[in-house]
Write a protein that holds these residues in place. Structure first.
Motif, short mmCIF file in Angstrom:
data_model
loop_
_atom_site.label_atom_id
_atom_site.label_comp_id
_atom_site.label_asym_id
_atom_site.label_seq_id
_atom_site.Cartn_x
_atom_site.Cartn_y
_atom_site.Cartn_z
N ASP B 167 0.80 -1.21 -0.02
CA ASP B 167 -0.02 0.09 0.12
C ASP B 167 0.93 1.30 0.02
N LEU B 168 0.75 2.14 -1.05
CA LEU B 168 1.73 3.15 -1.10
C LEU B 168 1.14 4.37 -1.10
N VAL B 169 1.99 5.50 -1.08
CA VAL B 169 1.59 6.76 -1.42
C VAL B 169 2.50 7.37 -2.65
N ILE B 170 1.84 7.83 -3.91
CA ILE B 170 2.71 8.19 -5.01
C ILE B 170 2.79 9.43 -5.03
N GLY B 171 4.04 10.04 -5.44
CA GLY B 171 4.10 11.26 -6.01
C GLY B 171 4.42 11.21 -7.57
N LEU B 172 3.61 12.30 -8.16
CA LEU B 172 3.89 12.08 -9.94
C LEU B 172 3.75 13.88 -10.24
N THR B 173 4.86 14.12 -11.23
CA THR B 173 4.87 15.29 -11.94
C THR B 173 4.71 15.15 -13.26
N ALA B 174 4.35 16.28 -14.12
CA ALA B 174 4.55 16.74 -15.24
C ALA B 174 5.69 17.61 -15.08
N CYS B 175 6.97 16.97 -15.83
CA CYS B 175 8.41 17.54 -15.30
C CYS B 175 8.28 19.11 -15.96
N SER B 176 9.07 19.77 -14.91
CA SER B 176 9.26 21.57 -15.07
C SER B 176 10.46 21.90 -15.93
N ALA B 177 11.27 21.02 -16.21
CA ALA B 177 12.58 21.22 -16.63
C ALA B 177 12.73 21.30 -18.15
N PRO B 178 12.94 22.45 -18.78
CA PRO B 178 13.22 22.57 -20.29
C PRO B 178 14.08 21.52 -20.72
N GLN B 179 15.14 21.23 -20.33
CA GLN B 179 16.07 20.20 -20.95
C GLN B 179 15.52 18.82 -20.98
N SER B 180 14.73 18.57 -19.90
CA SER B 180 14.17 17.10 -19.95
C SER B 180 13.06 16.88 -20.88
N ASN B 181 12.42 17.96 -21.42
CA ASN B 181 11.14 17.71 -22.27
C ASN B 181 11.40 18.23 -23.53
N ASN B 182 12.69 18.26 -24.06
CA ASN B 182 13.02 19.00 -25.38
C ASN B 182 12.52 20.33 -25.66
N GLY B 183 12.22 21.32 -24.58
CA GLY B 183 12.16 22.69 -24.70
C GLY B 183 10.88 23.14 -24.42
N SER B 184 9.75 22.08 -24.33
CA SER B 184 8.45 22.73 -23.91
C SER B 184 7.67 21.94 -22.78
N PHE B 185 6.66 22.49 -22.35
CA PHE B 185 6.11 21.85 -21.13
C PHE B 185 4.65 21.16 -21.52
N LYS B 186 4.57 20.11 -21.26
CA LYS B 186 3.57 19.25 -21.61
C LYS B 186 2.77 18.67 -20.37
N PRO B 187 1.59 18.17 -20.64
CA PRO B 187 0.93 17.52 -19.59
C PRO B 187 1.52 16.12 -19.20
N ILE B 188 1.04 15.34 -18.29
CA ILE B 188 1.29 13.85 -18.05
C ILE B 188 -0.06 13.14 -17.51
N ASP B 189 -0.57 12.15 -18.33
CA ASP B 189 -1.81 11.57 -17.54
C ASP B 189 -1.41 10.25 -16.82
N TYR B 190 -2.39 9.86 -16.10
CA TYR B 190 -2.13 8.71 -15.29
C TYR B 190 -3.48 7.99 -15.11
N GLU B 191 -3.29 6.63 -15.03
CA GLU B 191 -4.80 5.88 -14.72
C GLU B 191 -4.25 4.71 -13.64
N ILE B 192 -5.15 4.60 -12.64
CA ILE B 192 -5.32 3.54 -11.76
C ILE B 192 -6.18 2.33 -12.11
N ALA B 193 -5.68 1.11 -12.20
CA ALA B 193 -6.67 -0.08 -12.49
C ALA B 193 -6.55 -0.83 -11.19
N CYS B 194 -7.70 -1.20 -10.27
CA CYS B 194 -7.51 -2.00 -9.15
C CYS B 194 -8.07 -3.22 -9.79
N LEU B 195 -7.22 -4.28 -9.76
CA LEU B 195 -7.90 -5.45 -10.14
C LEU B 195 -8.57 -6.29 -9.15
#
Lengths: 195, 195
Positions: B167-195
């Motif tokens: 049982d976890l606590v997760i932290g998750l971002t859409a990264c803020s650093a230009p160099q990491s993302n080829n110079g532009s800032f975009k969203p990140i999506d996430y989905e949780i599926a409980c089996l």
């Protein structure tokens, strides 16, 4: 005279700002795991991630600065006879020996030695991060990312020297993992010079 | 429908044992910093050093397990469209932007976003370690150890899927650093599926 850390043991001590810490491999092919905490608040600790990011490289040597989790400089490498150290892997522990070596009755490793030595300074086991592993030789395959733990490149008498950039608590070991030290356990020496 | 993390922001949420977390790059070339803490004791946290040691490699993909600082498995990667992620570098922070980018008025970065999102779970900024940086592309020069932060290899719709092993606590971002993302800032999506 240098202080001697016997094989498979570790120590902790205070290192004042400006002091020079020499970590010496007296026999050759022996690793020393090094940790640094800010003396006045040990929640500030060496950070591999900050350091590698700011240095732009994974192999550090003379002139490189070791940063804390709060992005302050704790140590600078001011002399280095070897030029190959590791800053990717955590101190070996009973779990290391259980998981990697398959030991039934595992040694407590550098992690256990560091936890014991640092406890009087208020450092808990959970506070122990990736160490700066002096003389540890971990080549990387750039395509797959596979890593190996090869024998250290250090020969008898080689040293790496750090200058403290704050008042610190240092943890230091003579590493306990066979793979890191070419199969045998040897001492580590250290000297402190206060300028 | 997936949840959307807007550009340069982050979230935290609980992920029960056995659940599947999909981290999706909806636009391509965007990084997501991921942290995991044990829900019942957040002093147990993702450890890059333990994980890389046990995996024997720095680039992780399907089948690899992400370990905690106490050598327990927190997550397993069960699907991966990209095959290149980073587990060496800490989340970008105001210090990153000050030191690496030279910004006078630096953004708080993924570190600030994670610290804010995780605070209600009892996680302090000092508890934030090296993150598993989904889609972050950090090649290493095997001789010098020099690292580069190249554009991610991910294209629109690519995903990496983790199974929670506790049982976890997760932290998750859409990264803020230009160099990491080829110079532009975009969203990140996430989905949780409980089996």
């Amino acid at each position: 005279m240098p202080h001697r850390i016997p094989p498979r043991t570790g120590v902790a001590f205070e290192l004042p700002k400006g002091a020079l810490l020499s970590v010496i491999d007296p026999s050759g092919e022996q690793v020393a795991d090094l940790l640094a905490f800010r003396r006045d608040d040990v929640r500030e600790v060496l950070s591999s991630g900050r350091t590698l990011d700011y240095a732009g490289r994974i192999y550090l040597t003379t002139g490189h600065k070791l940063y804390s989790n709060r992005s302050n400089i704790l140590l600078e490498i001011v002399h280095d006879d070897v030029g190959r150290h590791d800053f990717l892997l955590t101190p070996c522990s009973s779990d290391t020996f259980r998981i990697i070596y398959g030991d039934d009755d595992p040694h407590h490793g550098c992690f256990g030695n560091l936890a014991s030595a640092l406890a009087p300074y208020g450092v808990t086991p959970d506070d122990i991060p990736v160490a700066f592993n002096c003389f540890m030789n971990v080549p990387i395959d750039p395509v797959t990312g596979a890593l190996r733990v090869d024998p250290p490149l250090s020969v008898a008498g080689d040293r790496i020297v750090f200058r403290a950039e704050d008042d610190l608590v240092i943890g230091l070991t003579a590493c306990s993992a066979p793979q890191s030290n070419n199969g045998s356990f040897k001492p580590i020496d250290y000297e402190i010079a206060c300028l």
